[in-house]
Design a protein around this motif. Structure first.
Motif, PDB file in Angstrom:
ATOM      1  N   SER A 299      15.744 -22.508 -24.309  1.00 15.62           N
ATOM      2  CA  SER A 299      14.899 -23.030 -22.459  1.00 15.62           C
ATOM      3  C   SER A 299      16.278 -23.303 -21.710  1.00 15.62           C
ATOM      4  CB  SER A 299      13.978 -23.315 -22.291  1.00 15.62           C
ATOM      5  OG  SER A 299      12.817 -23.070 -23.374  1.00 15.62           O
TER       6      SER A 299
ATOM      7  N   ASP B 215      11.635 -15.971 -21.725  1.00 15.88           N
ATOM      8  CA  ASP B 215      11.607 -17.480 -22.226  1.00 15.88           C
ATOM      9  C   ASP B 215      10.167 -17.517 -22.828  1.00 15.88           C
ATOM     10  OD1 ASP B 215      12.117 -20.197 -22.908  1.00 15.88           O
ATOM     11  OD2 ASP B 215      11.732 -21.384 -21.581  1.00 15.88           O
ATOM     12  N   GLU B 216       9.630 -17.295 -24.342  1.00 13.81           N
ATOM     13  CA  GLU B 216       8.512 -17.402 -24.925  1.00 13.81           C
ATOM     14  C   GLU B 216       7.710 -16.378 -24.332  1.00 13.81           C
ATOM     15  OE1 GLU B 216       7.891 -20.909 -27.285  1.00 13.81           O
ATOM     16  OE2 GLU B 216       9.869 -21.997 -27.062  1.00 13.81           O
TER      17      GLU B 216
END
Ligand SMILES: Nc1ncnc2c1ncn2[C@@H]1O[C@H](COP(=O)(O)OP(=O)(O)O)[C@@H](O)[C@H]1O
Ligand SMILES: [Mg+2]
Lengths: 247, 285, 240
Positions: free
Chosen positions: A46, A166-167
């Motif tokens: 991240s 991000d995810e």
């Protein structure tokens, strides 16, 4: 992949206090390339992706995005960010605005589009993510998958050259993951430059041009998805994959 | 929400109808059983009642209570009693009295017909009148000069009322206490401060440079000071008046006056013959 | 021996006019002070949450300095402390044109601004940091992110504690009588002095304040419902 790189990390180092979260990162992502970043939790994925649009500052090295430095002093970050869209794990739609208003906000306030232009573009984007009929819903009245699709549409509204994820599916119930991945796949097929932190190995296999594996703040290996999933070169990569795949 | 409003209105109405609940007991009985006479007085009105340099609560009015009223009340209840003092200010003194928190207001309260509708007053124990405190050389020399001028008064004082009614051209500024009003005069927020002459002399004497200030004008109001009691308590009033009367007759009152207002007193304010005559007239002399 | 009520004192003579004047002054004073307090509260509350430390410190100093000194002192400060810094002619002009009202308004507004900023700060801090990140990631400036996203959401969340502060402001406006502002409490006291009917006057004042407070509470409850964020019921507690 022959085009000039869209994102370049050069000797990037970052600390959170004493914690050395990014160590000597050197990485280039080409225009139109889709890169999946994976690695154990806490490995710095991240942080890496957040450095690209300046949400995190680095203490060493530099990062260039579309030929312009992000890390130099006095960079006009708002201008740079209009060219880089970002999608978060927790959707982050603005709760006091409808889906349509969420998408129209930045085009109106940053690109200075008229209301009518912004609305037309926003409705087109909603159609693209399959949510025309949800235009007037508030985030609270959308499912997780729908919220994330609106968030993608919102990021696209600024017509970015690069998209960061991000995810994006980690907070979703399993039955909603695919609707989001489908949108991302379409986007990749259309030639968007994408940097995705995700553990969706199916997506990585089908869509990514390259997989970057990180651990403890370092890039351990870079490979095509085929090569990485067949046989990681590093011991840590092997361990990581065995955990993910048996999981 | 509407309900709440209704409830409140009912409560207010209840309070109104509950008048007799605020009924008052016989003050002498109360003093007899408690052995205490509670007075409401001032802490910052020298020389009537104030806290002195030694941190003692003293003054002319307090002496009158201790030396004249107390013996008389003791005689009426047939036992020795203690005097307790509580702070009372113009806005709080009547509520303090009606709520039975104090038995006697012994401060600088002017006896007026209006106030007599809700409290009883003792014999007049001091006589003064409203004047103005101004900076030396001020164009204000009397009440005829106050048109358009900013005049400070104390909230709840009789002279504020007179100015408001008879001299509406003046800009009246009412302050809750004397220090604030005087500060406003010192700094020029107002052009004059009006209050009972004696109070103004007191302020002037205390000012950093007494000679910079003048008390001007004739008395434009009569300010006879009396001690206030709950209305209709004739026995208690008789006891208080008897004490004062005895003081006038025996001359003890004039000794006390001299102690505070004589040439060597806290605030020299010699008693003029008309004032002396006014005081003695009350006891038929 | 009993206290005789005489409610007619409230409408005979000049009482009615005084009460009305007092009410108007109280409303005017409170409304202006409230606007000032909300403006200061939003600015200071927002600045206390930004990354840039000097701005944060400036806002913190304002808040701690003003809310930790009693309101009465601020009344005196603005009425007695500030005018001597001005030229004599300006002072005189001010003293002839309601200086006490403006001093009271400033005291009330600046003091409650510090308190309201705490409410607003807690509202902002209850919004996940990622909302701010999502805003700037789209290209909004920090200022735009606060103006368009963070504050609109925070202000909706804080309506209940802000109502509380607004009611406090209204009630505290009575402190202005110490610097000779003839507001509602001043006028009820005036009626009391003129008529010597303390309970009646106090009751009148109490009922008026109560009606005012209830009206404000009702209006704010409406505002809260009107601007409620769908699906968002999280509330911020009262200011510390
Ligand atoms: N804002 C922050 N302050 C301090 N430490 C942080 C912060 N953000 C992340 N970290 C730490 O940095 C490391 C990397 O975090 P992150 O980039 O979120 O990892 P990943 O996304 O790979 O799980 C972790 O140890 C995390 O606890
Ligand atoms: Mg992460």
């Amino acid at each position: 992949m022959a085009a000039a790189p869209a994102i370049v990390f050069r000797d990037v180092n970052k600390w959170f206090g004493k914690l050395h979260v990014l160590r000597d990162i050197n990485l280039a992502i080409g225009a139109g390339e889709v890169v999946v970043v994976c690695g154990p939790s806490g490995s710095g994925k991240s942080t890496l992706i957040r450095c690209v649009n300046g949400l995190e500052r680095v203490q060493g090295g530099d990062i260039a995005v579309l030929g312009a430095s992000v890390t130099a002093r006095g960079v006009n970050l708002p201008a740079l960010r209009t060219r880089v869209g970002m999608v978060f794990q927790s959707f982050n739609l603005f709760p006091h605005m409808t889906a349509l208003q969420n998408i129209m906000l930045a085009p109106k306030k940053v690109r200075r589009l008229s209301h009518a232009e912004a609305e037309k573009a926003a409705r087109a984007l909603l159609a693209r993510v399959g949510l025309v009929e949800k235009a007037d819903n508030y985030p609270a009245n959308l499912s997780g998958g729908q919220q994330q699709r609106v968030a993608i549409a919102r990021a696209l509204a600024m017509q970015p050259k690069i998209m960061l994820f991000d995810e994006p599916t980690s907070a979703l119930d399993p039955e909603m993951i695919n609707e989001v991945l489908d949108v991302m796949t379409t986007l990749a097929r259309e030639g968007m430059t994408m940097m995705c932190v995700t553990h969706e190995m199916g997506f990585a296999r089908r869509v990514a041009h390259r997989v970057v594996f990180m651990d403890e703040g370092q890039v351990i290996e870079e490979a095509t998805p085929q090569a990485f999933f067949a046989a990681p070169k590093s011991e840590r990569g092997k361990q990581f994959l065995s955990k993910i795949l048996t999981h | 929400m509407k309900k709440t409003v209704a409830v409140v209105l009912v409560l207010a109405a209840g309070l109104a109808l509950a008048g007799p609940v605020v009924a008052q007991q016989d003050t002498l009985e109360k003093i007899k059983s408690s052995g205490v006479l509670t007075i409401g007085t001032r802490t910052g009105s020298p020389p009537f009642a104030y806290i002195n340099k030694n941190n003692e609560w003293v003054g002319f009015t307090i002496d009158l209570v201790e030396m004249l009223v107390k013996p008389s009340v003791e005689k009426a209840v047939g036992k020795s009693i203690k005097v307790e003092k509580k702070e009372s200010t113009p806005p709080t003194r009547i509520p303090l009295l009606t709520s039975n928190s104090v038995d006697l207001i012994a401060g600088t309260m002017t006896d007026t017909p209006q106030r007599r509708e809700s409290v009883d007053f003792s014999l007049t124990f001091f006589y003064t009148g409203a004047q103005f405190l101004v900076k030396k050389g001020s164009p204000i020399k009397s009440i005829n000069d106050i048109g358009g001028k900013r005049i400070a008064a104390q909230q709840g004082a009789t002279n504020a009322k007179i100015i408001r009614e008879k001299y509406p051209q003046a800009q009246l500024r009412e302050f809750p206490d004397q220090p604030a009003a005087f500060q406003a005069l010192l700094q020029g927020q107002v052009d004059a401060y009006t209050n009972d002459g004696i109070q103004l002399y007191g302020l002037k004497a205390k000012a950093p440079n007494p000679n910079d200030w003048d008390v001007v004008g004739d008395f434009y109001s009569e300010e006879p000071y009396g001690m206030a009691m709950r209305k209709g308590d004739t026995k208690f009033k008789a006891a208080v008046d008897a004490g004062l009367k005895n003081g006038f007759e025996s001359g003890k009152y004039f000794e006390i006056y001299d102690k505070w207002f004589g040439p060597k007193g806290e605030l020299p304010y010699p008693m003029t013959p008309p004032v002396k005559a006014y005081l003695l007239k009350q006891i038929g002399k | 021996m009993s206290y005789t009520f005489k409610w007619s004192v409230l409408w005979t003579g000049e009482s009615g006019r005084w009460l009305l004047q007092g009410l108007l002054t109280t409303l005017e004073l409170s409304a202006l002070a409230w606007l000032l307090a909300v403006a200061l509260g939003i600015v200071a509350g927002a600045l206390r949450t930004v990354r840039f430390a000097p701005l944060r410190w400036a806002a913190t100093s304002y808040v701690e300095f003003f809310r930790n000194v009693p309101l009465l002192v601020w009344m005196f400060f603005w009425y007695f402390g500030v005018p001597p810094l001005l030229p004599r002619a300006v002072q005189d002009w001010l003293f002839n044109h309601g200086a006490e009202f403006w001093a009271g308004m400033l005291a009330l507004g600046v003091y409650h601004g510090a308190r309201i900023s705490e409410v607003i700060r807690s509202g902002i801090q209850s919004i996940p940091r990622t909302q701010f990140e999502a805003s700037v990631a789209m290209g909004l400036t920090t200022f735009q992110a606060y103006r368009l996203i963070i504050l609109p959401v925070a202000l909706r969340l804080i309506v209940p504690p802000a109502t509380n502060e607004s009611l406090n402001l209204l009630k505290n406006s009575s402190v202005a009588l110490t610097i000779s502002v003839a507001e509602l409490t001043f006028q009820t006291r005036q009626i009391e002095t003129y008529t010597a009917k303390a309970i009646e006057a106090l009751t009148a004042g109490t009922v008026i304040y109560l009606v005012l407070c209830l009206s404000i509470a009702m209006i704010m409850a409406r505002v809260e419902r009107r601007y409620a964020i769908p699906g968002l019921i999280a509330r911020v507690g009262p200011a510390a």
